[in-house]
Each structure stands twice: as structure tokens, then as C-alpha cells.
Design a protein around this motif. Structure first.
Motif, PDB file in Angstrom:
ATOM      1  N   PRO A  46     -19.912 -46.305  37.616  1.00  0.00           N
ATOM      2  CA  PRO A  46     -20.358 -47.688  37.375  1.00  0.00           C
ATOM      3  C   PRO A  46     -21.613 -47.724  36.509  1.00  0.00           C
ATOM      4  O   PRO A  46     -22.455 -46.833  36.570  1.00  0.00           O
ATOM      5  CB  PRO A  46     -20.644 -48.208  38.788  1.00  0.00           C
ATOM      6  CG  PRO A  46     -19.776 -47.368  39.688  1.00  0.00           C
ATOM      7  CD  PRO A  46     -19.758 -46.011  39.048  1.00  0.00           C
ATOM      8  N   ALA A  47     -21.732 -48.744  35.674  1.00  0.00           N
ATOM      9  CA  ALA A  47     -22.824 -48.832  34.708  1.00  0.00           C
ATOM     10  C   ALA A  47     -24.188 -48.748  35.362  1.00  0.00           C
ATOM     11  O   ALA A  47     -25.117 -48.139  34.816  1.00  0.00           O
ATOM     12  CB  ALA A  47     -22.693 -50.128  33.910  1.00  0.00           C
ATOM     13  N   GLU A  48     -24.332 -49.334  36.563  1.00  0.00           N
ATOM     14  CA  GLU A  48     -25.642 -49.337  37.223  1.00  0.00           C
ATOM     15  C   GLU A  48     -26.041 -47.971  37.765  1.00  0.00           C
ATOM     16  O   GLU A  48     -27.195 -47.762  38.127  1.00  0.00           O
ATOM     17  CB  GLU A  48     -25.661 -50.366  38.363  1.00  0.00           C
ATOM     18  CG  GLU A  48     -24.682 -50.096  39.491  1.00  0.00           C
ATOM     19  CD  GLU A  48     -23.315 -50.732  39.264  1.00  0.00           C
ATOM     20  OE1 GLU A  48     -22.586 -50.920  40.261  1.00  0.00           O
ATOM     21  OE2 GLU A  48     -23.001 -51.035  38.092  1.00  0.00           O
ATOM     22  N   TYR A  49     -25.090 -47.046  37.817  1.00  0.00           N
ATOM     23  CA  TYR A  49     -25.377 -45.705  38.329  1.00  0.00           C
ATOM     24  C   TYR A  49     -25.425 -44.641  37.231  1.00  0.00           C
ATOM     25  O   TYR A  49     -25.570 -43.457  37.515  1.00  0.00           O
ATOM     26  CB  TYR A  49     -24.314 -45.299  39.358  1.00  0.00           C
ATOM     27  CG  TYR A  49     -24.363 -46.118  40.631  1.00  0.00           C
ATOM     28  CD1 TYR A  49     -25.577 -46.443  41.230  1.00  0.00           C
ATOM     29  CD2 TYR A  49     -23.192 -46.579  41.218  1.00  0.00           C
ATOM     30  CE1 TYR A  49     -25.620 -47.193  42.397  1.00  0.00           C
ATOM     31  CE2 TYR A  49     -23.227 -47.335  42.382  1.00  0.00           C
ATOM     32  CZ  TYR A  49     -24.446 -47.644  42.965  1.00  0.00           C
ATOM     33  OH  TYR A  49     -24.483 -48.385  44.109  1.00  0.00           O
ATOM     34  N   ARG A  50     -25.291 -45.067  35.988  1.00  0.00           N
ATOM     35  CA  ARG A  50     -25.332 -44.093  34.892  1.00  0.00           C
ATOM     36  C   ARG A  50     -26.781 -43.775  34.523  1.00  0.00           C
ATOM     37  O   ARG A  50     -27.621 -44.677  34.460  1.00  0.00           O
ATOM     38  CB  ARG A  50     -24.616 -44.646  33.660  1.00  0.00           C
ATOM     39  CG  ARG A  50     -23.132 -44.856  33.855  1.00  0.00           C
ATOM     40  CD  ARG A  50     -22.539 -45.568  32.651  1.00  0.00           C
ATOM     41  NE  ARG A  50     -21.180 -46.031  32.903  1.00  0.00           N
ATOM     42  CZ  ARG A  50     -20.544 -46.932  32.163  1.00  0.00           C
ATOM     43  NH1 ARG A  50     -21.165 -47.461  31.101  1.00  0.00           N
ATOM     44  NH2 ARG A  50     -19.327 -47.316  32.466  1.00  0.00           N
ATOM     45  N   PRO A  51     -27.082 -42.507  34.237  1.00  0.00           N
ATOM     46  CA  PRO A  51     -28.438 -42.152  33.817  1.00  0.00           C
ATOM     47  C   PRO A  51     -28.715 -42.610  32.396  1.00  0.00           C
ATOM     48  O   PRO A  51     -27.791 -42.860  31.615  1.00  0.00           O
ATOM     49  CB  PRO A  51     -28.453 -40.625  33.925  1.00  0.00           C
ATOM     50  CG  PRO A  51     -27.024 -40.233  33.746  1.00  0.00           C
ATOM     51  CD  PRO A  51     -26.207 -41.334  34.352  1.00  0.00           C
ATOM     52  N   ALA A  52     -29.985 -42.719  32.062  1.00  0.00           N
ATOM     53  CA  ALA A  52     -30.376 -43.109  30.709  1.00  0.00           C
ATOM     54  C   ALA A  52     -30.037 -41.990  29.721  1.00  0.00           C
ATOM     55  O   ALA A  52     -30.030 -40.807  30.071  1.00  0.00           O
ATOM     56  CB  ALA A  52     -31.872 -43.406  30.666  1.00  0.00           C
ATOM     57  N   ILE A  53     -29.732 -42.364  28.479  1.00  0.00           N
ATOM     58  CA  ILE A  53     -29.415 -41.384  27.433  1.00  0.00           C
ATOM     59  C   ILE A  53     -30.590 -40.428  27.240  1.00  0.00           C
ATOM     60  O   ILE A  53     -30.411 -39.217  27.047  1.00  0.00           O
ATOM     61  CB  ILE A  53     -29.084 -42.085  26.106  1.00  0.00           C
ATOM     62  CG1 ILE A  53     -27.848 -42.969  26.269  1.00  0.00           C
ATOM     63  CG2 ILE A  53     -28.863 -41.058  24.996  1.00  0.00           C
ATOM     64  CD1 ILE A  53     -26.596 -42.214  26.616  1.00  0.00           C
TER      65      ILE A  53
END
Length: 361
Positions: free
Chosen positions: A251-258
Motif C-alpha cells: 500500500p502507498a502509505e507503507y512504501r518507503p521514500a525513494i
């Protein structure tokens, strides 16, 4: 196979089985991992990671070819691509009978039997530049870590990433100083190197490294170009991990920053030089440490498995070369196993004939 090499190979296999077995057991008991693995995927984005990695591997081979041609070695691009992909395949095999670097050096020596020192130097410098660029990229990325995303991490994970940033910056600074010293005019010809090369453990490494730097001390411009190419290569690997992060169903809210991915991929790639399983463990731990609270704990393991599948697909190019030139490849593998980088090349006429057969003449 000697007893020492047999034991080393068995230890590598055992280590790989233990690491992968532990990760597999951990993932099997993680319901969120199983749901993520069986959930929907964005296949067009996920499959895009394959050509990105293929481009990175091809650029790596062409970087080595550039280093070889700069020293005036006879080495067509076609031969470089063939042995480069074959070396990629060999490095992926868990048996560890021969390394891809030794195979590449033997191939280059076959075409240039009287310039063994320069041939070995190309492989060593290529590896050193790749490693240096990995550290440099992670160090630069650590300076631009988004503080707002760091604040979303648990205290222990935040400390892990901050400390990792400090470590890579210190190591990359030390590596930069060491590289400048080795390339400084006259430094590599100092008699002190002859004394240091007698030092246990590090002496043989210094001997090879100083010899390689002597071969390139007048082509600093080329080394800078190679470092620039290496940074692009590693950015491609980061992009492949980012693509898999977006596409595997996190899910988008659990993805780390680039920016966080830029920090964890280089150490993971360095761990990838160890037996299979080290890359998976490192990426899984570091990916977990940069993911927001509540993210699936073993997402990094799933990404690492995806990367291994991509590696196998790319290695099939080397496998095709192996199958179409089995007798010639057997000669290369035998020589690379029995006479690795440190030994002298023998049989110049035989080497030239083997190279001609590998070219398809």
C-alpha cells in the motif's frame, strides 16, 4: 577440486541454505507476507524492472571493455559481451568453483598473452570503481534523507538508518582519500609499497591494487568517466528496486521514500558479492528499517526474490553462450579455476586459438 576448495564451496552452500531457510521460515509464518505475495501485482511496472537491470549489467560490461581498450588491449565488444554475461552467470551459481572476475581476466589474457598485468588490472580497477561508486552514491543519498519520513520510523529503525548514513559517509570519504593517494604522481612507485606488500593478509591485496593503479595513473580522466558510468549503473539498480516496491502490492502509505531506497540498495548490492542469501537478508532488514510503521515486515524479502528472478533471466544470456560454445567455455573455466588472477598466463598460442574459436572464427 582440492580439499580446500571443496570445503569452501560446501560452506558457501550451507551458509546460503541457512540464510534462505531462515528467511523462508520467517516469511511462511508472516500472514501479511503471504497476503502480499499472493495479492495483485502491477505487472507492467514490475516487468519494467527486467530491462532496467539488463541495461545496468550491459553498461557494467561495457565499462570494463572501455578500461581494457584504454590500455590498448585487443578486445572486441562482442567478446566482452560474451564473456561478461558468462561471468555474470558464473557469479550467480552457488558452487563457487570460479569467480566471474577470474574468468574475465583469463579471457582477456588469452587475447593479450604478453600483457597479463594490464589484463588483470582492468578487472581489479573495474571492481574497485564499482564498489567505490556504490559507497559514494549511498553517502550522497544519506545527506538528503527526508527528515519528515525519518520521523515516521520507529526509534530503533530511525537510529539504524542514521547510523548507516554516518558509516557510508565515513567509508566513502576514506575511500576517496585512498584513491587520490594511489593516483597521486609518484606515490605508487614509492619503495614503501614494496615493504607494505609483505604485510600478512593485506599485503597481497595491496600488491594487486597498487599494480592496477600504476597501469591507470596517467588516465585519471578515464577513471572519472568510469565512476560516472558506475553511478548511472547503480541508479538503475535503485530504480529497479523502486519499481518492484511500487508494483508488488505494498500500500502507498507503507512504501518507503525513494531517498531511503537510495541508501539501502548500495549496502545490499555489496552484500550480494557474498554467498546467495546475504543480499536477501541485508535488503530485508534494511527495507524494514526504512518502511513506515505498520508496513509488512518481510516486504524486502519479496523484492529480493523478484531481483533474483530478474538475475536468472539475465543470466540466461550467459547460459546461451555456454551452450553454444561448451568446449571453449570449458577451457576458460578450467584455466580460471586452476590459474586465477594471481598466476601467470601460459601457452600464448593456445590462448590465441581459443580466443579465435570464441569469436566464431
Amino acid at each position: 577440486m582440492t580439499a580446500k576448495k571443496l570445503i569452501s564451496t560446501l560452506l558457501k552452500i550451507v551458509a546460503s541454505c541457512v540464510m534462505l531457510g531462515y528467511l523462508g521460515w520467517q516469511a511462511y509464518h508472516d500472514e501479511r507476507f503471504l497476503a502480499l505475495a499472493s495479492g495483485p501485482k502491477d505487472w507492467p511496472i514490475l516487468l519494467l524492472a527486467l530491462p532496467v537491470c539488463l541495461l545496468a549489467v550491459t553498461c557494467t560490461i561495457l565499462r570494463w571493455h572501455m578500461l581494457a581498450r584504454t590500455l590498448g588491449l585487443d578486445f572486441p565488444v562482442r567478446d566482452a559481451l560474451r564473456v561478461g554475461f558468462l561471468g555474470y552467470l558464473v557469479n550467480l551459481l552457488p558452487l563457487g568453483l570460479v569467480g566471474g572476475d577470474s574468468l574475465k581476466a583469463v579471457m582477456l589474457i588469452h587475447g593479450n598473452p604478453r600483457r597479463k598485468t594490464e589484463a588483470v588490472a582492468t578487472v581489479l580497477v573495474d571492481r574497485v570503481i564499482g564498489l567505490y561508486a556504490l559507497l559514494l552514491l549511498a553517502a550522497i543519498a544519506s545527506l538528503f534523507m527526508p527528515t519528515d519520513r525519518l520521523g515516521e520510523l520507529a526509534a530503533a529503525d530511525r537510529a539504524t538508518i542514521v547510523n548507516l548514513g554516518y558509516v557510508v559517509r565515513i567509508i566513502s570519504l576514506a575511500a576517496t582519500v585512498g584513491l587520490v593517494v594511489l593516483l597521486w604522481p609518484g606515490v605508487t612507485h614509492s619503495r614503501w609499497w614494496d615493504l607494505l606488500e609483505q604485510t600478512p593478509l593485506v599485503g597481497p591485496v595491496l600488491h594487486k591494487l597498487v599494480g592496477a593503479m600504476r597501469a591507470y595513473r596517467r588516465r585519471i580522466d578515464l577513471l572519472l568517466v568510469a565512476i560516472g558510468i558506475s553511478l548511472v549503473i547503480h541508479l538503475l539498480y535503485v530504480a529497479s528496486v523502486a519499481l518492484m516496491t511500487i508494483s508488488i502490492g505494498i500500500p502507498a502509505e507503507y512504501r518507503p521514500a525513494i531517498g531511503s531506497i537510495l541508501i539501502i540498495v548500495p549496502p545490499s548490492m555489496i552484500a550480494g558479492a557474498l554467498p546467495i542469501g546475504a543480499y536477501e537478508v541485508t535488503l530485508n532488514i534494511l527495507f524494514r528499517s526504512i518502511s513506515p510503521a505498520g508496513a509488512p515486515h518481510n516486504s524486502g524479502f519479496l523484492i529480493a526474490l523478484g531481483y533474483r528472478v530478474i538475475q536468472i533471466c539475465i543470466a540466461s544470456i550467459g547460459l546461451g553462450y555456454w551452450l553454444t560454445s561448451r568446449s571453449e567455455v570449458k577451457v576458460l573455466l578450467h584455466e580460471a579455476q586452476d590459474a586465477p588472477l594471481e598466476n601467470d598466463s601460459k601457452g600464448g598460442g593456445h590462448g590465441a586459438r581459443t580466443r579465435n574459436r570464441l569469436r566464431g572464427n
